[in-house]
Design a protein around this motif. Structure first.
Motif, mmCIF file in Angstrom:
data_model
loop_
_atom_site.group_PDB
_atom_site.id
_atom_site.type_symbol
_atom_site.label_atom_id
_atom_site.label_comp_id
_atom_site.label_asym_id
_atom_site.label_seq_id
_atom_site.Cartn_x
_atom_site.Cartn_y
_atom_site.Cartn_z
ATOM 1 N N ILE A 190 0.840 -1.203 0.000
ATOM 2 C CA ILE A 190 0.000 0.000 0.000
ATOM 3 C C ILE A 190 0.876 1.255 0.000
ATOM 4 C CG2 ILE A 190 -1.659 1.317 1.372
ATOM 5 C CD1 ILE A 190 -2.788 -1.405 2.298
ATOM 6 N N SER A 191 1.941 1.231 0.792
ATOM 7 C CA SER A 191 2.847 2.388 0.843
ATOM 8 C C SER A 191 3.494 2.638 -0.507
ATOM 9 C CB SER A 191 3.927 2.147 1.894
ATOM 10 O OG SER A 191 3.362 1.846 3.132
ATOM 11 N N LEU A 192 3.859 1.553 -1.192
ATOM 12 C CA LEU A 192 4.479 1.684 -2.516
ATOM 13 C C LEU A 192 3.516 2.333 -3.499
ATOM 14 C CD1 LEU A 192 7.005 0.984 -4.120
ATOM 15 C CD2 LEU A 192 6.054 -1.241 -4.569
ATOM 16 N N LEU A 193 2.257 1.903 -3.482
ATOM 17 C CA LEU A 193 1.251 2.488 -4.376
ATOM 18 C C LEU A 193 1.034 3.970 -4.067
ATOM 19 C CD1 LEU A 193 -1.424 -0.365 -4.491
ATOM 20 C CD2 LEU A 193 0.182 0.271 -6.281
ATOM 21 N N LEU A 194 0.999 4.312 -2.762
ATOM 22 C CA LEU A 194 0.781 5.712 -2.384
ATOM 23 C C LEU A 194 1.975 6.584 -2.779
ATOM 24 C CD1 LEU A 194 -0.888 5.256 1.122
ATOM 25 C CD2 LEU A 194 -1.978 6.009 -0.984
ATOM 26 N N LEU A 195 3.186 6.060 -2.646
ATOM 27 C CA LEU A 195 4.368 6.824 -3.047
ATOM 28 C C LEU A 195 4.387 7.053 -4.555
ATOM 29 C CD1 LEU A 195 7.273 5.402 -0.849
ATOM 30 C CD2 LEU A 195 6.300 7.680 -0.793
ATOM 31 N N SER A 242 6.632 -1.591 9.376
ATOM 32 C CA SER A 242 6.437 -2.968 8.912
ATOM 33 C C SER A 242 7.152 -3.959 9.830
ATOM 34 C CB SER A 242 6.952 -3.127 7.484
ATOM 35 O OG SER A 242 6.297 -2.244 6.614
ATOM 36 N N ALA A 243 8.339 -3.573 10.324
ATOM 37 C CA ALA A 243 9.062 -4.437 11.268
ATOM 38 C C ALA A 243 8.260 -4.609 12.560
ATOM 39 C CB ALA A 243 10.432 -3.844 11.570
ATOM 40 N N LEU A 244 7.605 -3.539 13.017
ATOM 41 C CA LEU A 244 6.770 -3.639 14.224
ATOM 42 C C LEU A 244 5.569 -4.556 13.997
ATOM 43 C CD1 LEU A 244 6.809 0.078 15.433
ATOM 44 C CD2 LEU A 244 7.950 -1.872 16.498
ATOM 45 N N ILE A 245 4.950 -4.445 12.809
ATOM 46 C CA ILE A 245 3.818 -5.328 12.482
ATOM 47 C C ILE A 245 4.281 -6.785 12.460
ATOM 48 C CG2 ILE A 245 2.196 -5.974 10.653
ATOM 49 C CD1 ILE A 245 2.092 -3.013 9.871
ATOM 50 N N THR A 246 5.452 -7.031 11.850
ATOM 51 C CA THR A 246 5.975 -8.392 11.785
ATOM 52 C C THR A 246 6.309 -8.914 13.177
ATOM 53 O OG1 THR A 246 7.001 -7.700 9.704
ATOM 54 C CG2 THR A 246 7.609 -9.842 10.542
ATOM 55 N N TYR A 247 6.875 -8.051 14.021
ATOM 56 C CA TYR A 247 7.178 -8.458 15.404
ATOM 57 C C TYR A 247 5.899 -8.811 16.150
ATOM 58 C CZ TYR A 247 8.788 -8.158 20.223
ATOM 59 O OH TYR A 247 9.063 -8.434 21.533
#
Length: 289
Positions: free
Chosen positions: A4-9, A36-41
């Motif tokens: 999503i971040s890639l599309l927004l950028l 993203s690292a926090l979500i993965t954690y």
């Protein structure tokens, strides 16, 4: 999160007119990677589900181990991006070189001194966007569990690396190095695709777990006298895996397939080399592991 971040950028790049926001993009990308690292954690509870979770019909398989490596790649990429997220050099002036003068003198901002020393990679907007594409390919490759998703992930990662190698469009050495990387990367992809087709023709399945089960049963059949287990004989499965390993060794520039890497690494800028030489290899080694 990254997708999503890639599309927004990409969208923000298309609708704005300013062309000097590469440093801002790099900082935004660092925030994206840390988040993203926090979500993965937060999703490390897969360790309690010993087998992990299969996604998209078995194309991907996420476990506690893959999540740990995802966090590692996120943090490492944010550290590398930190090299281009801020201006390259601090201006040192003799008249403010002591602590006393820093505290009690009026400071002047030498704008021209900073702008004249800016590196070219600080002006290229596409740099953090291409890095996000490569990171997505690396994450997919770590979690892959199917021959089809292996090829798609390695290509998603490789195309970004080819673009990153030729990011200095006006440099002749960067263009030649990127072209060599593209041609030899395409050759190694052909090896991977050939081994994939041989494995599929030999077993009738593309799932790695299914391949493991079939070869295990066929190994038992060789030592069993009953005719029940003679339904499958592996003819060239080891040759197929050897061809696939050759393709991946090309990608990680391991000897004796390392002859292209000095030319490519010499042609591209040092900050870009840190990413090309680290992230691409980490993801492939973890996949092989």
């Amino acid at each position: 999160m990254i997708f999503i971040s890639l599309l927004l950028l990409l969208l923000s790049n298309a609708v704005t007119l300013r062309r000097d926001k590469s440093i801002l993009y790099s900082r935004i990308t660092i925030i994206i990677l840390i988040y993203s690292a926090l979500i993965t954690y937060n999703n490390l509870y897969f360790s309690f589900l010993e087998k992990g979770i299969g996604l998209f019909g078995g194309l991907f398989h996420t476990t506690c181990n893959t999540n740990i490596f995802h966090i590692f790649i996120f943090l490492l990429s944010s550290v590398i991006l930190n090299l281009t997220a801020f201006y390259p050099r601090k201006v040192w002036t003799k008249e403010y070189s002591s602590i006393y003068k820093l505290l009690f003198c009026k400071l002047m901002y030498y704008q021209t001194s900073i702008l004249n020393k800016m590196g070219e990679q600080y002006k290229i907007i596409e740099y953090p966007l291409i890095l996000l594409f490569i990171i997505i390919g690396a994450l997919f490759l770590i979690s892959t569990s199917d021959l089809v998703s292996i090829f798609l992930s390695i290509e998603l990662q490789s195309y970004g690396l080819y673009l990153l190698s030729t990011i200095y469009r006006n440099s002749e050495s960067a263009t030649s190095g990127g072209l060599m990387y593209f041609l030899l990367g395409g050759l190694s992809s052909c090896f991977i695709l050939l081994s994939t087709s041989l494995l599929y023709a030999n077993s009738g399945t593309t799932n790695l777990d299914s391949l493991y089960i079939i070869t295990s049963i066929s190994d038992i059949a060789q030592y069993n006298s009953s005719n029940i287990l003679y339904w499958y004989q592996p003819y060239y499965i080891h040759i197929s895996l050897l061809i696939m390993s050759v393709g991946f060794l090309f990608k990680v520039s391991a000897a004796p397939f390392h002859f292209w890497s000095p030319d490519v690494y010499d042609a591209i800028p040092t900050i870009v080399t840190t990413f090309v030489a680290i992230i691409a290899k980490i993801s492939i080694f973890i996949f092989l592991l």
